[in-house]
Write a protein that holds these residues in place. Structure first.
Motif, PDB file in Angstrom:
ATOM      1  N   ALA A 182      -3.288   0.014  -3.559  1.00 14.98           N
ATOM      2  CA  ALA A 182      -2.903  -1.316  -3.076  1.00 14.98           C
ATOM      3  C   ALA A 182      -2.670  -2.261  -4.246  1.00 14.98           C
ATOM      4  CB  ALA A 182      -3.975  -1.885  -2.153  1.00 14.98           C
ATOM      5  N   VAL A 209       0.863  -1.181   0.000  1.00 15.46           N
ATOM      6  CA  VAL A 209       0.000   0.000   0.000  1.00 15.46           C
ATOM      7  C   VAL A 209       0.899   1.231   0.000  1.00 15.46           C
ATOM      8  CG1 VAL A 209      -1.802   1.273   1.219  1.00 15.46           C
ATOM      9  CG2 VAL A 209      -1.764  -1.234   1.320  1.00 15.46           C
ATOM     10  N   TYR A 245      -4.515  -4.095   5.061  1.00 15.59           N
ATOM     11  CA  TYR A 245      -4.446  -2.751   4.461  1.00 15.59           C
ATOM     12  C   TYR A 245      -4.287  -1.701   5.560  1.00 15.59           C
ATOM     13  CZ  TYR A 245      -5.871   1.246   1.541  1.00 15.59           C
ATOM     14  OH  TYR A 245      -5.921   2.445   0.874  1.00 15.59           O
TER      15      TYR A 245
END
Length: 383
Positions: free
Chosen positions: A46, A40, A60
């Protein structure tokens, strides 16, 4: 994380800041293996995956946190009744994930950049990182090359770097990615350390003998699976770039003569589609003595029995014959060249991963061939 090296190499060259989450250990039915990664960047873009979608959201967030505070961390995701669906890893496995920020001020940024560049270019190199040990050493990186060069270090004692380099180079020699444990004596840190070693090696070879229609379909499937594909046939009218535009290499030569002159290794797969004794017998006589991953030969069951007898007559042993996959491929009821190529590729994957080739429906075998069990949901830091 070298599985997404091409994009990470581009990010590094653009000067982007990003964090990389890498699977460092698994148990049970985990969808991705050590080395799989999700990255990320500071804009929230991403790439990659660590779980096939199961825990991506939580990972994430960990990457965003690592970018903010500049700290590496190892987190475990596993199965538990109360939070099995909160994260989504409901397959019954456990995965440990190392999250590392690659900010402009990161001490190991240049080492990571070198690793990304090597992998993106298809060069051989192995990256070692500490995944279990002193928190202050997480995120440090040691990059080793086949020629003996080392870049970076793990931030501990020089003896640790020497031991880690030796272990990483051994992993690189076999093209493996996985965990390595270094005892307290070797680490010089007063405690054992666990490393993740990720090997970047050139793609494995698939050599297809016989420039026929089935070969054209197999070339396409081989490329899809990540092989460097060579087509070899003694007949120049058939072995042409026009017929095999996706092949990396086309060789016009007698198959056994070419096999004697080219390099193969333990990852190489040999697919003999000629089903003509004058080609097959001298080729398979040599192929079955080589330390390759797979040798398969096309032909009917009658052709197979006749070929085996001819091979015995030229001195091929029963142990060597037992290595031959013939008739080639799994029983899918294949008819077309594309279906046949799929059956061959399925057998190659099963041989590589230890699969049985049976339908998973109603079977009682582990999907990922790991009998251990674990727990799902986020359990917390293991570092």
């Amino acid at each position: 994380m070298l599985d997404i090296a091409e994009e990470l190499d581009r990010w590094a060259r653009q000067g982007r800041e990003f964090a990389v989450a890498t699977v460092v250990a698994t148990s049970g039915s985990s969808p991705r293996q050590p080395g799989a990664a999700l990255a990320v960047d500071s804009d929230g873009t991403a790439i990659g995956s660590v779980s096939g979608g199961c825990v991506e959201g939580a990972v994430y967030e960990l990457c965003q946190q690592a970018l903010e505070d500049g700290r590496s961390v190892v987190e475990r995701f596993g199965y538990s009744d109360e939070d099995a669906f909160a994260v989504g890893l409901t397959c019954g496995g456990v995965i440990d994930i190392l999250v590392t920020p690659v900010r402009r001020d990161a001490p190991a940024r240049e080492i990571y950049a070198s690793a990304f560049a090597a992998a993106a270019q298809g060069a051989a190199a192995a990256l070692a990182r500490i995944t279990e040990g002193p928190r202050e050493l997480l995120g440090r990186a040691l990059l080793v090359h086949p020629d003996g060069r080392d870049e970076g270090g793990l931030g501990g004692h020089p003896e640790l770097d020497r031991t880690a380099a030796s272990e990483a180079r051994a992993m690189l020699d076999s093209g493996r990615t996985g965990g390595v444990t270094i005892g307290a004596d070797g680490s010089r840190c007063g405690q054992p350390l666990t490393l993740l070693v990720e090997s970047s090696v050139p793609p494995p070879r698939m050599i297809v003998f016989g420039a026929i229609d089935f070969a054209s379909a197999l070339v396409r499937v081989g490329k899809f699976l990540g092989y460097r594909v060579t087509v070899c046939d003694a007949r120049p009218v058939f072995a042409t770039a026009a017929r095999f535009p996706e092949a990396d290499e086309i060789v016009v030569d007698w198959p056994h003569r070419y096999l004697a002159s080219t390099e193969v290794d333990g990852r190489t797969v040999l697919c003999v589609l000629t089903h003509d004794a004058k080609f097959d017998v001298p080729l398979l006589e040599r192929a079955l003595k080589l330390p390759v991953a797979y040798v398969g030969a096309m032909g009917s069951r009658r052709t197979h029995l006749d070929r085996n007898e001819r091979l015995r007559q030229v001195g091929v042993t029963e142990l060597e014959l037992a290595r031959l996959r013939s008739p080639i491929g799994l029983d899918l009821g294949a008819r077309t060249p594309e279906e046949t190529a799929l059956s061959i590729a399925a057998e190659i994957v099963a041989a590589r991963r230890g699969g049985s080739g049976v339908s998973l429906t109603g079977a009682h075998t582990p999907i990922h061939h790991d009998p251990s069990k674990g727990t799902v949901g986020r359990i917390g830091s293991v570092a």
